[in-house]
Design a protein around this motif. Structure first.
Motif, mmCIF file in Angstrom:
data_model
loop_
_atom_site.group_PDB
_atom_site.id
_atom_site.type_symbol
_atom_site.label_atom_id
_atom_site.label_comp_id
_atom_site.label_asym_id
_atom_site.label_seq_id
_atom_site.Cartn_x
_atom_site.Cartn_y
_atom_site.Cartn_z
ATOM 1 N N PRO A 259 -5.953 6.088 6.083
ATOM 2 C CA PRO A 259 -4.576 5.515 5.311
ATOM 3 C C PRO A 259 -3.410 5.624 6.156
ATOM 4 C CG PRO A 259 -5.474 7.517 4.537
ATOM 5 C CD PRO A 259 -6.512 7.156 5.500
ATOM 6 N N ALA B 107 -3.388 12.046 2.420
ATOM 7 C CA ALA B 107 -3.167 11.139 1.571
ATOM 8 C C ALA B 107 -3.072 11.593 0.077
ATOM 9 C CB ALA B 107 -4.143 10.024 1.476
ATOM 10 N N GLU C 86 1.902 4.690 -1.919
ATOM 11 C CA GLU C 86 1.662 5.840 -3.059
ATOM 12 C C GLU C 86 2.775 6.697 -2.932
ATOM 13 O OE1 GLU C 86 -2.040 7.533 -1.753
ATOM 14 O OE2 GLU C 86 -2.579 5.981 -0.623
ATOM 15 N N GLY D 12 10.086 9.610 0.672
ATOM 16 C CA GLY D 12 9.137 10.309 0.013
ATOM 17 C C GLY D 12 7.965 9.323 -0.598
ATOM 18 N N SER D 13 7.677 8.110 0.140
ATOM 19 C CA SER D 13 6.610 7.507 -0.214
ATOM 20 C C SER D 13 5.810 7.143 1.052
ATOM 21 C CB SER D 13 7.181 6.055 -0.842
ATOM 22 O OG SER D 13 7.754 5.272 0.206
ATOM 23 N N VAL D 14 4.670 7.014 0.868
ATOM 24 C CA VAL D 14 3.599 6.892 2.048
ATOM 25 C C VAL D 14 3.162 5.495 2.192
ATOM 26 C CG1 VAL D 14 1.505 7.499 3.027
ATOM 27 C CG2 VAL D 14 2.864 9.260 2.263
ATOM 28 N N HIS D 15 3.408 4.779 3.484
ATOM 29 C CA HIS D 15 2.996 3.502 3.612
ATOM 30 C C HIS D 15 1.835 3.646 4.522
ATOM 31 C CE1 HIS D 15 6.837 2.350 1.907
ATOM 32 N NE2 HIS D 15 7.303 3.206 2.502
ATOM 33 N N LYS D 16 1.101 2.497 4.740
ATOM 34 C CA LYS D 16 0.340 2.434 6.062
ATOM 35 C C LYS D 16 1.066 1.192 6.538
ATOM 36 C CE LYS D 16 -4.004 1.487 8.265
ATOM 37 N NZ LYS D 16 -5.413 1.718 8.310
ATOM 38 N N MET E 255 0.664 -1.276 -0.003
ATOM 39 C CA MET E 255 0.048 -0.056 0.121
ATOM 40 C C MET E 255 1.072 1.234 0.036
ATOM 41 S SD MET E 255 -3.329 0.891 2.252
ATOM 42 C CE MET E 255 -3.758 2.388 2.275
ATOM 43 N N ASN F 54 4.080 10.455 -3.744
ATOM 44 C CA ASN F 54 3.619 11.703 -3.981
ATOM 45 C C ASN F 54 2.414 12.017 -5.159
ATOM 46 O OD1 ASN F 54 4.560 13.299 -1.902
ATOM 47 N ND2 ASN F 54 6.183 14.232 -2.891
ATOM 48 N N PRO F 55 1.392 11.873 -4.863
ATOM 49 C CA PRO F 55 0.251 11.638 -5.985
ATOM 50 C C PRO F 55 -0.021 12.961 -6.654
ATOM 51 C CG PRO F 55 -0.504 11.144 -3.540
ATOM 52 C CD PRO F 55 0.581 11.844 -3.476
ATOM 53 N N GLY G 244 0.161 13.495 -0.158
ATOM 54 C CA GLY G 244 1.396 12.754 0.276
ATOM 55 C C GLY G 244 2.294 12.980 1.468
#
Lengths: 342, 342
Positions: free
Chosen positions: B158, B141, A3, B317-321, A1, A5-6, B144
């Motif tokens: 998230p 989310a 994402e 630079g990435s978002v995880h849950k 899961m 930087n959208p 980011g």
DNA sequence: CTGAAAGCGCTTACAG
DNA sequence: CTGAAAGCGCTTACAG
């Protein structure tokens, strides 16, 4: 899961394009009181909402010279007095449109902290930390950043300060203990270099002197729980007659520790064998298991004054040194023998 | 004693002029790892010191896209658990070069807070406040920005979260109380919509069920001191046999209040008449006047994990849950009757 | 009321 | 290694 930087952040330029207006117009739509027609503002706000635009506070700060940031320096949060004031002052500043930048100070990295605070272009500083780097004070005076010392006072500093009348408070305690019939009144000091301790102690000795007494014994607890426990042990682990019949402990945080030692470790009774008085009237002082007699600082008023002093200087753009002093009040509970009669 | 803005702030341009170098060179002198000769750097640093120059963190943030700011959202600081974690996390983040922007949340102004946080271009968010505006989560989310929920978990969000195993903790307590021979075991809940309360309660009921018991009675204290006092009064102001012989109180903060009511108001003994168990193991639980049996959350580990989760996401630079769960541990003190034997 | 333009104080390719 | 230049996203005179 994951994402990445959208979306690249939406800027006022994006909104302008979307609403087919100039970038300046977008800026005006978000500036209260700016000269813009109702119609245009609505169109822009609608576009902004669609795109999820929010003005960049940093860019605004850059150009306007107002960061909206206020630094709060705090040393530790284990003594309840500080979290409470941190919470209240923060709320007040937030309500006035400012944000709090929190700095936990360390005896070590003084210069580092000073440097960081100034780099962030804060508009004001609240110091609730004991260690005031004189460099910070000097730099702030140079830069014109108002500083308010909360619960401390430094004569040689150009900073404003908000305190309660610790001298009067110390005196109230001496008076109360003497009138309560105590004969051997001891003192457990806080941090010896703090103005609160200095003033409470001075007032206390004065008060004793007025009744023809002097302090029975003096120990140092350094405002720490363990320091106070050690002091209490040394003071009270002795036969009756050689130990104090009352102790003024320089703040509540230490007083709880002192009561624990006296009652639980040494098996003495409070106040029957030893009276204990603290200082601050933190919420726990009212907890029934301690029911601590103490001196209440005018917390709410001090908090108000701190915010007011700071905001007033920020908004007028001039730095004054002012000292606000609030009255102290004795709160009589059951941890100290009450004066009979009168 | 008024001084109006003494000096206009010193900029890199001023330093450049003074040192007779380019403005870019000045910037490089303050950028670790930038390509600049030793000689030049020294010359610039000297000029900077003379002029009292400090880089403007806001300008740096603008251009680099990294504000160095992390928002911490906190609801209230009267429960010691939060000031302590606020202090520790702040220190950790400061050490890593970040600054904490403090937000005291109010049940009221959700949107306002969300808006402010995002305007300040924070790089990450720690939420220790119960009320998670779902808008904030969504916006973050979208943008980011990594969010870590501290001591709470929201399945549908998230956001990452760091919790201790509250289900296991609740079960430990049930087990301990049953083995201690208690027959009428009550529960005083915290905030019913919080994940901590939900999990502690669920684990507790499970634990009771494993021993063939069910909860004797359930009240709601809402994690507030007064709420807990009222619950305790209703529960215990009854003849023996109709009142519980043990109470699990959903956090320590309330448990102190419960003990005060039981002992001081109702004249009952703890644990002789009623055993009391709390949750959190805040420092005061160890204070002798309460000596509260409780469940300790792995505070230090939770704090570490919170900082780590956040920084890791910021830096990559990435978002995880991610959900980090730490073990809970029963701390047996004297407020609850101990299981005899084994 | 509206838009084009300057500029806040930096960082960072881009040449040299 | 060094400098000139562009540009981050805004606010705010300045004209119109």
């Amino acid at each position: 899961m994951t994402e990445t930087n959208p979306s690249t952040p939406v800027t006022s330029g994006d909104v302008a394009r979307h609403a087919k207006v100039s970038q300046s117009a977008v800026s005006r739509a978000f500036t209260p009181g700016a000269s813009i027609s109702q119609k245009m503002r609505e169109k822009i706000l609608k576009s902004a909402a669609e795109l999820g635009y929010r003005p960049n506070a940093l860019a605004r700060a850059m150009i306007s010279g107002k960061s909206g940031l206020i630094a709060m320096l705090v040393a530790y949060l284990d003594n309840q007095f500080y979290p409470i004031m941190l919470e209240q002052i923060s709320r007040k500043l937030q309500q006035s449109g400012y944000q709090v930048l929190l700095f936990m100070t360390d005896p070590g990295d003084q210069d580092e902290v000073v440097s960081r605070i100034l780099q962030y272009q804060v508009e004001g500083i609240v110091m609730a930390s004991a260690t005031l780097s004189s460099e910070l004070a000097r730099e702030c005076a140079r830069t014109g950043i108002p500083v308010v010392l909360f619960n401390r006072y430094v004569a040689t500093s150009p900073a404003s300060s908000v305190v309660s009348d610790n001298i009067a408070g110390g005196r109230l305690i001496a008076d109360y203990l003497v009138r309560g019939g105590h004969q051997r009144i001891a003192f457990i000091a806080g941090a010896e270099d703090s103005s609160t301790n200095r003033d409470r102690e001075a007032g206390f000795y004065h008060g004793l002197a007025e009744h023809g007494q002097t302090v029975f014994e003096r120990m140092v607890g350094g405002y720490s729980f363990d320091g106070a426990a050690n002091a209490a042990r040394e003071l009270c682990n002795r036969p009756h007659g050689e130990r104090p019949d009352a102790i003024f402990v320089a703040n509540d945080h230490m007083a709880f520790s002192v009561m624990d030692v006296i009652r639980d470790e040494l098996g003495l009774r409070v106040p029957k064998d030893v009276s204990v008085i603290g200082y601050d009237d933190v919420p726990q002082a009212a907890w029934k298991a301690y029911d601590l007699t103490t001196v209440s600082q005018a917390g709410a008023e001090m908090i108000d004054a701190t915010a007011r002093l700071l905001l007033e200087q920020i908004e007028t753009g001039s730095v004054h040194k002012k000292a606000a002093i609030f009255p102290a009040k004795l709160v009589a509970r059951s941890s100290a023998r009450r004066p009979s009669g009168g």
